[in-house]
Every structure is written in C-alpha cells, then in structure tokens.
Design a protein around this motif. Structure first.
Motif, PDB file in Angstrom:
ATOM      1  N   GLY A 132      36.087  20.936 -76.714  1.00 41.01           N
ATOM      2  CA  GLY A 132      34.722  21.226 -76.270  1.00 41.01           C
ATOM      3  C   GLY A 132      34.071  19.994 -75.668  1.00 41.01           C
ATOM      4  N   TYR A 133      34.330  18.830 -76.270  1.00 37.18           N
ATOM      5  CA  TYR A 133      33.793  17.568 -75.752  1.00 37.18           C
ATOM      6  C   TYR A 133      34.360  17.279 -74.365  1.00 37.18           C
ATOM      7  N   GLN A 134      35.661  17.475 -74.191  1.00 42.79           N
ATOM      8  CA  GLN A 134      36.287  17.241 -72.890  1.00 42.79           C
ATOM      9  C   GLN A 134      35.712  18.180 -71.831  1.00 42.79           C
ATOM     10  N   VAL A 135      35.513  19.430 -72.193  1.00 37.50           N
ATOM     11  CA  VAL A 135      34.943  20.400 -71.251  1.00 37.50           C
ATOM     12  C   VAL A 135      33.513  20.010 -70.901  1.00 37.50           C
ATOM     13  N   LEU A 136      32.710  19.717 -71.904  1.00 35.84           N
ATOM     14  CA  LEU A 136      31.321  19.350 -71.652  1.00 35.84           C
ATOM     15  C   LEU A 136      31.240  18.099 -70.782  1.00 35.84           C
ATOM     16  N   ALA A 170      38.431  28.549 -63.820  1.00 31.12           N
ATOM     17  CA  ALA A 170      39.875  28.407 -63.579  1.00 31.12           C
ATOM     18  C   ALA A 170      40.228  26.965 -63.237  1.00 31.12           C
ATOM     19  N   SER A 171      39.436  26.319 -62.384  1.00 25.94           N
ATOM     20  CA  SER A 171      39.768  24.936 -62.017  1.00 25.94           C
ATOM     21  C   SER A 171      39.596  23.999 -63.209  1.00 25.94           C
ATOM     22  N   LEU A 172      38.614  24.283 -64.042  1.00 22.55           N
ATOM     23  CA  LEU A 172      38.407  23.475 -65.243  1.00 22.55           C
ATOM     24  C   LEU A 172      39.602  23.614 -66.189  1.00 22.55           C
ATOM     25  N   ALA A 173      40.107  24.840 -66.354  1.00 30.77           N
ATOM     26  CA  ALA A 173      41.277  25.076 -67.202  1.00 30.77           C
ATOM     27  C   ALA A 173      42.487  24.320 -66.664  1.00 30.77           C
ATOM     28  N   THR A 174      42.703  24.390 -65.375  1.00 29.03           N
ATOM     29  CA  THR A 174      43.838  23.690 -64.758  1.00 29.03           C
ATOM     30  C   THR A 174      43.689  22.192 -64.922  1.00 29.03           C
ATOM     31  N   ARG A 175      42.511  21.681 -64.636  1.00 35.88           N
ATOM     32  CA  ARG A 175      42.265  20.242 -64.692  1.00 35.88           C
ATOM     33  C   ARG A 175      42.516  19.671 -66.077  1.00 35.88           C
ATOM     34  N   LEU A 176      42.070  20.386 -67.116  1.00 35.94           N
ATOM     35  CA  LEU A 176      42.195  19.888 -68.483  1.00 35.94           C
ATOM     36  C   LEU A 176      43.467  20.365 -69.177  1.00 35.94           C
ATOM     37  N   GLY A 177      44.262  21.181 -68.481  1.00 40.92           N
ATOM     38  CA  GLY A 177      45.508  21.653 -69.065  1.00 40.92           C
ATOM     39  C   GLY A 177      45.289  22.602 -70.227  1.00 40.92           C
ATOM     40  N   ASP A 213      44.951  26.573 -71.409  1.00 39.90           N
ATOM     41  CA  ASP A 213      45.282  27.931 -71.004  1.00 39.90           C
ATOM     42  C   ASP A 213      44.012  28.677 -70.591  1.00 39.90           C
ATOM     43  N   ARG A 214      44.102  29.456 -69.520  1.00 38.97           N
ATOM     44  CA  ARG A 214      42.912  30.153 -68.993  1.00 38.97           C
ATOM     45  C   ARG A 214      42.263  31.081 -70.016  1.00 38.97           C
ATOM     46  N   SER A 215      43.077  31.771 -70.812  1.00 38.94           N
ATOM     47  CA  SER A 215      42.489  32.683 -71.804  1.00 38.94           C
ATOM     48  C   SER A 215      41.762  31.892 -72.896  1.00 38.94           C
ATOM     49  N   VAL A 216      42.306  30.743 -73.277  1.00 39.21           N
ATOM     50  CA  VAL A 216      41.637  29.882 -74.255  1.00 39.21           C
ATOM     51  C   VAL A 216      40.342  29.338 -73.652  1.00 39.21           C
ATOM     52  N   MET A 217      40.396  28.976 -72.376  1.00 41.60           N
ATOM     53  CA  MET A 217      39.211  28.454 -71.696  1.00 41.60           C
ATOM     54  C   MET A 217      38.085  29.480 -71.696  1.00 41.60           C
ATOM     55  N   THR A 218      38.423  30.742 -71.536  1.00 39.67           N
ATOM     56  CA  THR A 218      37.397  31.787 -71.551  1.00 39.67           C
ATOM     57  C   THR A 218      36.640  31.777 -72.875  1.00 39.67           C
ATOM     58  N   TYR A 219      37.366  31.735 -73.986  1.00 37.09           N
ATOM     59  CA  TYR A 219      36.725  31.696 -75.301  1.00 37.09           C
ATOM     60  C   TYR A 219      35.929  30.406 -75.496  1.00 37.09           C
ATOM     61  N   LEU A 220      36.477  29.301 -75.031  1.00 34.97           N
ATOM     62  CA  LEU A 220      35.809  28.018 -75.171  1.00 34.97           C
ATOM     63  C   LEU A 220      34.483  28.023 -74.404  1.00 34.97           C
ATOM     64  N   ILE A 221      34.518  28.496 -73.169  1.00 29.21           N
ATOM     65  CA  ILE A 221      33.281  28.567 -72.366  1.00 29.21           C
ATOM     66  C   ILE A 221      32.302  29.548 -72.999  1.00 29.21           C
ATOM     67  N   ASP A 222      32.794  30.673 -73.498  1.00 32.54           N
ATOM     68  CA  ASP A 222      31.904  31.629 -74.181  1.00 32.54           C
ATOM     69  C   ASP A 222      31.147  30.955 -75.314  1.00 32.54           C
ATOM     70  N   ARG A 223      31.860  30.188 -76.141  1.00 34.58           N
ATOM     71  CA  ARG A 223      31.206  29.481 -77.265  1.00 34.58           C
ATOM     72  C   ARG A 223      30.225  28.425 -76.781  1.00 34.58           C
ATOM     73  N   CYS A 224      30.570  27.738 -75.701  1.00 29.41           N
ATOM     74  CA  CYS A 224      29.658  26.742 -75.139  1.00 29.41           C
ATOM     75  C   CYS A 224      28.408  27.401 -74.560  1.00 29.41           C
ATOM     76  N   VAL A 225      28.557  28.586 -73.977  1.00 28.49           N
ATOM     77  CA  VAL A 225      27.403  29.334 -73.472  1.00 28.49           C
ATOM     78  C   VAL A 225      26.534  29.768 -74.654  1.00 28.49           C
ATOM     79  N   GLU A 226      27.164  30.311 -75.707  1.00 27.16           N
ATOM     80  CA  GLU A 226      26.422  30.730 -76.902  1.00 27.16           C
ATOM     81  C   GLU A 226      25.668  29.572 -77.537  1.00 27.16           C
ATOM     82  N   SER A 227      26.218  28.367 -77.422  1.00 27.39           N
ATOM     83  CA  SER A 227      25.587  27.170 -77.998  1.00 27.39           C
ATOM     84  C   SER A 227      24.605  26.510 -77.028  1.00 27.39           C
ATOM     85  N   ASN A 228      24.364  27.139 -75.885  1.00 31.47           N
ATOM     86  CA  ASN A 228      23.428  26.650 -74.877  1.00 31.47           C
ATOM     87  C   ASN A 228      23.828  25.277 -74.333  1.00 31.47           C
TER      88      ASN A 228
END
Length: 175
Positions: free
Chosen positions: A50-54, A66-73, A75-90
């Motif tokens: 989450g820190y790396q994404v933020l 998709a580009s964020l998932a590729t850049r950080l290595g 998986d796209r499906s994991v990235m979806t959940y990660l972004i969802d949680r980051c959105v929920e956390s504002n």
C-alpha cells in the motif's frame, strides 16, 4: 595487502575484511530495513505494498490501475483489491482519464498526500535508527555513496519499482 593485484579492503579495526562482507552487510541491512519499514507502514491497507502504491500515485503522473500494477510487479487482480481498499480509506480515488473515457486514473486525495508525508517521516526515522551506530556525517556520506553506486548500476530508473522488486526477492535485473 593485495590479492591478485587487487587491494584487500581493510576494516576500521585494521583487520582485512572477509570476502563477501559487502554482500553480507547489504543483506543484513536490507532485511532489517524491510522488516522495520513493514512495521512502520503496517497500519496502511496492505502495508508495504500500500505504501509503494501510495508513493507511486502521489509522486508521479496519475497512473492507470493496469500501468501501476505492471510498474510495481503486482498482479492486476491483487491491484484491484489494493486500490479498492485505498479508495475506502480515502487515500486515492479513481478518476476518468480525460484522453480515454474507458480508462481510469488513480489520483491521490489530500488525505492520501498527508498520509504519505507521515509515512515518509516514519520511514526516515527507521533509516536513522537503522544507521544509528554511525555518526550523522557518516550516515549522510553513506546515503550519498549508496545512491551514487546504485545509480551507476540501476537498470530501471523507477526507484519505486526497483524497491518493490527487491522486497519481493527479485534481482532487480532485466530478464
């Protein structure tokens, strides 16, 4: 003292360093840094990831998911959940890409920017504590020398991606 014409490094105690000591020291420091940073950012959704994404979202052009998932290595499906949680956390929000109505860009919120500042301060504190055995001037010198050495061999100028790869146990080298 030399071996095959190459000077043998000598430690501060005047004794020759053993072969591989450099690798050992980097490994010890990286493992300890990784564990301490994980603890320092553990209250963020998905912790270190989450820190790396933020950090990537705040510091760079708003990426697509998709580009964020590729850049950080990640998986796209994991990235979806990660972004969802980051959105929920504002921390971030998905916004329509003005150049492509089908695409969404990941954009930091004001709260996300403030959280990153707080987390960066924690990581700086971790690094200061990790190098606490060195005087301040030597810590600054070590930082500068390591940055210089890393820039000399970096295959990827994207520091966030290189760090993410190393924390996953990757080599950081191109395939």
């Amino acid at each position: 003292m030399t071996t095959a014409g190459v000077p043998t490094p000598v430690g501060t105690d005047g004794e020759p360093e053993f072969v591989g000591e450099f690798g050992w020291a980097l490994t010890v420091l990286l493992r300890e840094w990784s564990a301490r940073v994980a603890a320092a950012v553990g209250d963020l959704p998905y912790g270190t990831r989450g820190y790396q994404v933020l950090a990537a979202v705040v510091r760079d052009e708003p990426p697509s998911q998709a580009s964020l998932a590729t850049r950080l290595g990640i998986d796209r499906s994991v990235m979806t959940y990660l972004i969802d949680r980051c959105v929920e956390s504002n921390l971030v929000e998905r916004q329509q890409d003005p150049t492509d109505r089908r695409a969404r860009r990941i954009v930091p919120t004001g709260h996300g920017r403030r959280r990153l500042d707080e987390l960066d301060a924690r990581v700086r504190q971790v690094e200061e504590e990790l190098l606490g055995a060195l005087p301040e001037a030597e810590r600054a010198l070590l930082h500068r020398l390591l940055r210089q050495a890393a820039n000399g061999v970096a295959h990827d100028p994207d520091r966030c991606a290189v760090t993410a790869d190393a924390m996953r146990g990757g080599s950081g080298s191109p395939a």
